[in-house]
Design a protein around this motif. Structure first.
Motif, short mmCIF file in Angstrom:
data_model
loop_
_atom_site.label_atom_id
_atom_site.label_comp_id
_atom_site.label_asym_id
_atom_site.label_seq_id
_atom_site.Cartn_x
_atom_site.Cartn_y
_atom_site.Cartn_z
N UNK A 227 19.51 23.44 -24.13
CA UNK A 227 20.02 24.38 -23.11
C UNK A 227 19.18 24.40 -21.84
N UNK A 228 18.18 23.54 -21.74
CA UNK A 228 17.23 23.58 -20.61
C UNK A 228 17.93 23.52 -19.26
N UNK A 229 18.83 22.58 -19.06
CA UNK A 229 19.48 22.45 -17.75
C UNK A 229 20.24 23.71 -17.38
N UNK A 230 21.00 24.23 -18.32
CA UNK A 230 21.80 25.43 -18.06
C UNK A 230 20.90 26.63 -17.79
N UNK A 231 19.85 26.78 -18.59
CA UNK A 231 18.97 27.93 -18.43
C UNK A 231 18.12 27.81 -17.17
N UNK A 232 17.72 26.61 -16.81
CA UNK A 232 16.97 26.42 -15.57
C UNK A 232 17.83 26.79 -14.37
N UNK A 233 19.09 26.42 -14.40
CA UNK A 233 20.01 26.75 -13.31
C UNK A 233 20.21 28.25 -13.17
N UNK A 234 20.04 28.97 -14.28
CA UNK A 234 20.22 30.43 -14.27
C UNK A 234 18.90 31.19 -14.22
N UNK A 235 17.78 30.48 -13.98
CA UNK A 235 16.45 31.09 -13.95
C UNK A 235 16.15 31.88 -15.22
N UNK A 236 16.58 31.37 -16.35
CA UNK A 236 16.33 32.01 -17.64
C UNK A 236 14.89 31.71 -18.08
N UNK A 237 14.06 32.75 -18.24
CA UNK A 237 12.65 32.52 -18.56
C UNK A 237 12.34 32.33 -20.03
N UNK A 238 13.32 32.55 -20.90
CA UNK A 238 13.02 32.46 -22.33
C UNK A 238 13.46 31.12 -22.88
N UNK A 239 12.72 30.11 -22.51
CA UNK A 239 12.96 28.74 -22.96
C UNK A 239 11.59 28.11 -23.15
N UNK A 240 11.37 27.53 -24.32
CA UNK A 240 10.05 26.98 -24.66
C UNK A 240 9.62 25.89 -23.68
N UNK A 241 10.56 25.05 -23.28
CA UNK A 241 10.23 23.98 -22.34
C UNK A 241 9.77 24.58 -21.02
N UNK A 242 10.49 25.57 -20.52
CA UNK A 242 10.14 26.22 -19.26
C UNK A 242 8.78 26.89 -19.34
N UNK A 243 8.53 27.56 -20.45
CA UNK A 243 7.25 28.25 -20.64
C UNK A 243 6.09 27.25 -20.61
N UNK A 244 6.22 26.16 -21.36
CA UNK A 244 5.15 25.16 -21.40
C UNK A 244 4.99 24.44 -20.06
N UNK A 245 6.10 24.11 -19.43
CA UNK A 245 6.04 23.44 -18.13
C UNK A 245 5.29 24.30 -17.12
N UNK A 246 5.63 25.55 -17.07
CA UNK A 246 4.99 26.47 -16.12
C UNK A 246 3.51 26.69 -16.45
#
Length: 181
Positions: free
Chosen positions: A89-108
């Motif tokens: 779901x990374x692409x969809x959640x990134x487009x919606x600025x969804x902060x609860x994604x493990x990939x996003x958390x680690x990337x940041x």
């Protein structure tokens, strides 16, 4: 004499997880890599592991249900479904600025690219899968003294929970939920 006001009960972990996610969304912040796995686990349907008992027609006896092996079995199964979903779901959640994604958390947190963060989540998925298998083996070892009918039901329930991540992965591969429009 005035009675002290009753205090409301402390929120349950699942409720706290949802409230924490809401707070992160409102503040446009991300959970820490240490906070995220538990936060995600508690907001990813841990109650379903109670529902599975009813669906399979086997109630887990309290000593087993509150034990470390059973708790780990359910937590690992849940983590695996959540983390795989986070990758898909990374692409969809990134487009919606969804902060609860493990990939996003680690990337940041680490300044990684998406590919580096995905690779790390995949590595953690492999490790968590080994932990799931270990927990399932531990649960099965604890069933030796159970009456045969109960043991058979609990072994089946253990198998169902251990196979949830694979079923979920198959669903992710066939569902249109995260496919481009």
């Amino acid at each position: 004499m005035a009675r002290p006001r009753d205090r409301p009960p402390a929120p349950a972990p699942r409720r706290l997880a949802f409230l924490t996610q809401i707070a992160h969304r409102a503040a446009r912040t991300l959970p820490s890599p240490e906070e995220y796995p538990v936060l995600r686990r508690e907001s990813n349907g841990m109650f379903m592991f109670d529902v599975i008992e009813s669906a399979c027609g086997t109630e887990v006896p309290e000593p087993l249900a509150s034990g470390a092996a059973w708790t780990e079995l359910c937590a690992a199964s849940n983590d695996l479904t959540a983390w795989r979903n986070d990758i898909r779901s990374l692409a969809k959640e990134s487009a919606n600025d969804e902060p609860t994604n493990y990939v996003t958390v680690l990337r940041h947190a680490h300044g990684w690219s998406d590919a580096e963060a995905v690779a790390e989540v995949e590595k953690r998925i492999l490790q968590r899968h080994e932990e799931l298998e270990g927990a399932a083996a531990d649960v099965r070892a604890q069933l030796a003294d159970c009456p045969e009918e109960l043991r058979a039901g609990l072994e089946h329930l253990t198998d169902v929970i251990a196979h949830i991540p694979g079923g979920h992965a198959a669903w992710l591969n066939t569902s249109a939920r995260y496919q481009p429009a």
